[in-house]
Design a protein around this motif. Structure first.
Motif, PDB file in Angstrom:
ATOM      1  N   GLY A 161       0.691  -1.223   0.077  1.00 56.53           N
ATOM      2  CA  GLY A 161       0.122   0.086  -0.012  1.00 56.53           C
ATOM      3  C   GLY A 161       0.874   1.325   0.017  1.00 56.53           C
ATOM      4  O   GLY A 161       0.323   2.304  -0.060  1.00 56.53           O
ATOM      5  N   ARG A 162       2.276   1.018   0.064  1.00 55.78           N
ATOM      6  CA  ARG A 162       2.840   2.293   0.085  1.00 55.78           C
ATOM      7  C   ARG A 162       2.848   3.175  -1.157  1.00 55.78           C
ATOM      8  O   ARG A 162       2.912   2.660  -2.112  1.00 55.78           O
ATOM      9  CB  ARG A 162       4.380   2.086   0.234  1.00 55.78           C
ATOM     10  CG  ARG A 162       5.191   3.133   0.522  1.00 55.78           C
ATOM     11  CD  ARG A 162       6.673   2.717   0.882  1.00 55.78           C
ATOM     12  NE  ARG A 162       7.281   1.972  -0.018  1.00 55.78           N
ATOM     13  CZ  ARG A 162       8.548   1.577  -0.014  1.00 55.78           C
ATOM     14  NH1 ARG A 162       9.328   1.924   0.963  1.00 55.78           N
ATOM     15  NH2 ARG A 162       8.891   0.743  -1.247  1.00 55.78           N
ATOM     16  N   GLY A 163       2.728   4.272  -1.248  1.00 56.67           N
ATOM     17  CA  GLY A 163       2.412   5.260  -2.317  1.00 56.67           C
ATOM     18  C   GLY A 163       0.960   5.320  -2.749  1.00 56.67           C
ATOM     19  O   GLY A 163       0.577   6.013  -3.854  1.00 56.67           O
ATOM     20  N   ARG A 164       0.242   4.412  -2.326  1.00 57.66           N
ATOM     21  CA  ARG A 164      -1.172   4.339  -2.793  1.00 57.66           C
ATOM     22  C   ARG A 164      -2.121   4.817  -1.540  1.00 57.66           C
ATOM     23  O   ARG A 164      -3.207   5.282  -1.903  1.00 57.66           O
ATOM     24  CB  ARG A 164      -1.570   2.854  -2.924  1.00 57.66           C
ATOM     25  CG  ARG A 164      -0.794   2.343  -3.904  1.00 57.66           C
ATOM     26  CD  ARG A 164      -0.841   0.710  -4.342  1.00 57.66           C
ATOM     27  NE  ARG A 164      -0.027   0.061  -5.219  1.00 57.66           N
ATOM     28  CZ  ARG A 164      -0.329  -1.156  -5.640  1.00 57.66           C
ATOM     29  NH1 ARG A 164      -1.299  -1.855  -5.135  1.00 57.66           N
ATOM     30  NH2 ARG A 164       0.754  -1.624  -6.452  1.00 57.66           N
ATOM     31  N   TYR A 183      -4.652   6.157 -10.063  1.00 58.31           N
ATOM     32  CA  TYR A 183      -3.862   7.276  -9.904  1.00 58.31           C
ATOM     33  C   TYR A 183      -4.167   7.713  -8.599  1.00 58.31           C
ATOM     34  O   TYR A 183      -5.345   8.204  -8.121  1.00 58.31           O
ATOM     35  CB  TYR A 183      -4.564   8.431 -10.842  1.00 58.31           C
ATOM     36  CG  TYR A 183      -4.216   7.834 -12.288  1.00 58.31           C
ATOM     37  CD1 TYR A 183      -3.338   8.352 -12.969  1.00 58.31           C
ATOM     38  CD2 TYR A 183      -4.966   6.704 -13.049  1.00 58.31           C
ATOM     39  CE1 TYR A 183      -2.785   8.184 -14.491  1.00 58.31           C
ATOM     40  CE2 TYR A 183      -4.731   6.738 -14.585  1.00 58.31           C
ATOM     41  CZ  TYR A 183      -3.686   7.202 -15.091  1.00 58.31           C
ATOM     42  OH  TYR A 183      -3.536   7.031 -16.473  1.00 58.31           O
ATOM     43  N   THR A 184      -3.191   8.084  -7.866  1.00 56.30           N
ATOM     44  CA  THR A 184      -3.331   8.191  -6.388  1.00 56.30           C
ATOM     45  C   THR A 184      -2.172   9.430  -6.107  1.00 56.30           C
ATOM     46  O   THR A 184      -1.160   9.739  -7.030  1.00 56.30           O
ATOM     47  CB  THR A 184      -2.771   7.441  -5.380  1.00 56.30           C
ATOM     48  OG1 THR A 184      -1.501   6.966  -5.762  1.00 56.30           O
ATOM     49  CG2 THR A 184      -3.611   5.886  -5.752  1.00 56.30           C
ATOM     50  N   ALA A 185      -2.677  10.447  -5.009  1.00 54.95           N
ATOM     51  CA  ALA A 185      -1.835  11.528  -4.729  1.00 54.95           C
ATOM     52  C   ALA A 185      -1.684  11.140  -3.100  1.00 54.95           C
ATOM     53  O   ALA A 185      -2.780  11.437  -2.657  1.00 54.95           O
ATOM     54  CB  ALA A 185      -2.337  12.803  -5.102  1.00 54.95           C
ATOM     55  N   THR A 186      -0.451  10.930  -2.510  1.00 59.41           N
ATOM     56  CA  THR A 186      -0.351  10.631  -1.098  1.00 59.41           C
ATOM     57  C   THR A 186       0.966  10.897  -0.916  1.00 59.41           C
ATOM     58  O   THR A 186       1.861  11.628  -1.406  1.00 59.41           O
ATOM     59  CB  THR A 186      -0.915   9.397  -0.627  1.00 59.41           C
ATOM     60  OG1 THR A 186      -1.088   9.134   0.638  1.00 59.41           O
ATOM     61  CG2 THR A 186      -0.176   8.270  -1.366  1.00 59.41           C
TER      62      THR A 186
END
Length: 816
Positions: A161-164, A183-186
């Motif tokens: 889940g890292r980066g998501r 597409y994620t921003a975290t």
């Protein structure tokens, strides 16, 4: 000041602007307020005993199912019926004991270590994708849409889940799926210092993408939202970050919009597996000659009307300010896709990698930053893009100003929709959730906004919330730690007259002249009465039969209620009248005379107080004036009490009982015999409260409190004591007559006793008793025969006079 440009602004100028800045726009105030559990605005709240933090919401494509990401669980709720939230299935997804122990050993509090589901997206027709914080070790999983259960990944391994998904449940993030890709921003680290915008779950020629690790791409951002524009084949991200292009202050927050192309696969040598189409620009939410609202809180996308160009897509955002002059306030600004595209197509600032300073110097354009297809560009063009990704100009609001400003509320979430009114015109309705737990519904008019109502949906302020709109179900969905709330977009039946229906200016509601009710526009067959733009009651309602209020299922008289208030002279009278609309002005009038401030005192809550004198007795009218329309709410008749009426002995003030409250004492206010006896049963805020209080004047006099806790009239017929008075009077006369008879009898007996002679007590025979001899007693009774005075024999010729002989043998000379 059109924009904040670093080459024009200096620190002294900032202070000057702060001092002289003043609001040049009207602050929007909600017209009607509905407290929690108000009968005038009901809604549905879904909770489960063992489920908390239901903050991540996702609607299915057909809007028949609501998916909810919660703490240690994922829920599926059936919303096929309007206003209902029914649990279909539940997935338990919680960390193990070892995971929780490892989390607490890192110094994290135990309450933050569960799995908070923060990403929930539909991948395709068969699967969904979810990610959670999972005890500060983010993990993701596939969910089978048919069975609604956790499913194994295609590789059979645990999805990282890292980066998501963020590690910390309080860090904001955004995610969207396009063509089966996520597409994620975290943030991609434990402490939240590595922000990243990335693409995952790519297949075939597409590869997973992320931003280059070079400094300057993102500056301590807070990610808010993301959306996909099909015609542009771009994903837009909205966030706030530190504005390094401004060097007049150490930390200056700016709001941004960034874009990436869905076809981007990175460069061949430069920017491999890195975005080549990433560009960003500033969103400037600012009114003329004012400091900007620079911190983005939430943003929503409003698609264009059917047949319109996709360039007409609008983005409504909530902005707060870091300046103390705007502290505690929020502003709403709207930006168009056309304006965003124009800014991205213009010039870009240049980043000096050595000093990390931005400049706006002109230089030859080797490539067009943000243009799709740059992954095939040369290394020289990609190096140009790598240093030129911040647009030179800012994106200004579509209306060149603020759409709405809240004077005393901070908004946290927003949703928007287009509504077609009674006459075919479209209106934009905004739903704004405040940090204090109220939902504001506002309609955008020409150059301003009108807040129709505010509804309390949360008991406590929330840090993490979500707001979602279901147009087909006509409901606003609110996700919070208290549960999931489904609030209907309107409740037209609350407005009880044509005037109230028009003054509400709700695009959903109009007056139905046939049924004489305020109803949904879609349900009215004949001509509907509505004026959203002007709210002109006379123009709309005069075309119908009459402006009468409506009771439950029947039409009642349009005359205002009349209340009789009986008072003693020298008592303080307090007449109460509370408005349901916060936009109306309350006015007291008296026929044939003015209310002098030397005699009458009108309190802030609208109560009218005065001293009862012969000149202040009479009629008083409470009127509401709103948007040029005046309506009389209640008429009071203040009269002097009769002499036989007893003064109230209680020191506590008396008032007409309020709806929903029980009283244990009889009210002291009386109404005329022909007063209205039927009690209205309308909801709390439909009509203003009317009440009167009478208090004695003196050292122990008390004044009734101005209680405005209810807005509904409650008229009661006061009991008449005439029958009781007549009965008491009759009993009093009977008692007096009885007392007179007893007194007369006593006097007669006393007088008779004085005319009876007393016998001497000397020379009594020993055989006699205290009352004399038998003959003497018989003589006193008038039955003794007359004796001869010489030999004691009866004299036949002497009549008996009823008295006995004396001791000397002679009768006393006593006249009878």
């Amino acid at each position: 000041m059109a924009s904040l440009q670093p080459r024009f602004l200096t620190l002294p100028l900032i202070f000057i602007i702060i001092i002289i800045s003043s609001s040049g726009h009207a602050n929007a105030v909600p017209r009607v307020t509905f407290p929690l559990e108000s009968p005038g605005r009901p809604f549905t709240l879904f909770t489960l005993p063992d489920v908390y933090n239901t903050t991540t919401l996702l609607l299915s494509d057909d809007e028949e199912t609501l998916f909810v990401g919660a703490r240690d669980a994922v829920l599926s709720l059936n919303i096929s019926k309007a206003g209902s939230l029914q649990l279909s299935k539940k997935i338990d997804w919680s960390p193990t004991e070892n995971d929780l122990r490892d989390c607490t050993m890192k110094g994290t509090t135990e309450t933050d270590c569960p799995n908070f589901v923060r990403v929930l997206q539909v991948l395709n027709s068969t699967h969904m994708f979810a990610c959670g914080t999972f005890a500060f070790s983010p993990r993701c999983s596939y969910i089978s849409s048919e069975q609604f259960s956790l499913a194994a990944s295609p590789s059979g391994k645990t999805e990282e889940g890292r980066g998501r998904c963020p590690y910390n449940p309080y860090h904001k993030n955004t995610a969207i799926t396009v063509g089966g890709e996520l597409y994620t921003a975290t943030v991609a680290d434990y402490r939240g210092n590595r922000p990243v915008i990335s693409r995952h779950l790519s297949e075939g020629d597409h590869v997973d993408m992320k931003l280059d690790d070079t400094a300057g791409w993102l500056e301590d951002p807070t990610f808010i939202s993301s959306t996909y524009i099909p015609s542009e084949e771009k994903v837009y991200f909205f966030f706030s970050e530190m504005g390094r292009e401004y060097d007049f202050i150490d930390k200056f927050t700016v709001s941004r919009v960034a874009q990436v192309c869905t076809s981007d696969v990175g460069g061949q040598r430069t920017l491999q597996r890195r975005w080549t189409t990433f560009t960003k620009a500033q969103l400037l939410c600012q009114a003329r000659d004012e400091l900007p609202y620079n911190v983005l809180q939430d943003i929503t996308t409003l698609r264009p009307s059917e047949g319109a160009s996709e360039d007409d897509t609008l983005f409504y955002g909530i902005f707060s300010s870091q300046w103390s002059v705007n502290s505690g306030r929020s502003a709403v600004c709207v930006f168009s896709l056309r304006a965003i595209k124009a800014v991205f197509a213009g010039n870009y600032k240049v980043l000096n990698r050595d000093t990390l300073k931005w400049s706006s110097r002109m230089q030859e354009k080797i490539a067009n930053p943000g243009e799709c297809g740059l992954h095939n560009a040369s290394d020289n063009a990609l190096r140009f893009v790598k240093e030129n990704f911040l647009a030179d100009k800012s994106v200004s609001p579509a209306n060149q100003g603020l759409t709405l400003v809240s004077p005393d509320q901070r908004y946290s979430n927003i949703a928007a929709q287009r509504v077609k009114g009674a006459h075919g015109r479209e209106y934009t309705v905004l739903y704004l959730l405040t940090e204090s737990g109220y939902l504001h519904k506002a309609v955008l008019l020409e150059g301003r906004a009108h807040i129709i109502e505010e509804i309390q949906v949360l008991r406590q302020p929330q840090r993490v919330k979500n707001l979602l709109l279901s147009v087909s179900k006509g409901a606003v969905l609110v996700g919070s730690s208290e549960g999931v709330a489904s609030v209907p977009v309107s409740n037209c039946s609350h407005y009880w007259s044509c005037g109230e229906c028009v003054l509400a200016r709700d695009p959903f509601c109009a007056w139905d002249p046939t049924r004489r009710v305020c109803a949904r526009v879609s349900s009215i067959k004949d001509q509907a009465g509505q004026d959203v733009d002007g709210g002109n009651v006379s123009k709309v309602c005069n075309t119908f039969t009459t402006l009468v209020p409506r009771g439950r299922g029947s039409i009642v008289t349009g005359a205002p209620p009349r209340v009789l208030v009986s008072v003693f002279l020298k008592e303080v009278v307090r007449l109460r009248c509370v408005l349901s609309s916060q936009l109306a002005q309350l006015r007291w009038e008296r026929p044939g005379g003015e209310l002098s401030p030397d005699i009458y005192m009108q309190e802030d809550r609208g109560n009218l107080s005065f001293l009862a004198t012969p000149t202040t007795l009479g009629t008083y009218m409470c009127q509401a004036v709103e948007n040029g329309f005046t309506q009389t709410l209640v008429v009071y008749e203040v009269r002097q009490k009769d002499d036989f009426t007893l003064r109230p002995t209680s020191k506590s003030p008396t008032r007409i009982p309020e709806p929903g409250r029980e009283t244990t004492t009889r009210p002291k206010i009386e109404t005329t015999p022909n007063a209205i006896e039927k009690k209205p049963t309308m909801e709390k805020t439909q009509k203003p409260t009317l009440s009167a209080t009478v208090s004695p004047v003196g050292p122990n006099a008390t004044h009734a409190p101005a209680d405005g806790s209810t807005n509904m009239p409650q008229l009661e017929t006061r009991t008449s004591y005439l029958k009781e008075l007549v009965a008491v009077s009759v009993l009093l006369v009977i008692c007096i007559c009885a007392l007179l008879l007893v007194a007369a009898y006593s006097l007669r007996k006393s007088y008779r006793s004085r005319t009876v002679p007393r016998l001497p007590s000397l020379h009594r025979d020993p055989g006699t008793t205290e009352g004399g001899t038998h003959q003497e007693r018989e003589a006193l009774r008038g039955n003794s025969p007359q004796l001869d005075k010489h030999n004691g024999q009866k004299s036949p010729n002497t009549p008996s006079n009823g008295v006995s002989n004396g001791s000397n043998g002679h009768l006393p000379n006593i006249p009878i």
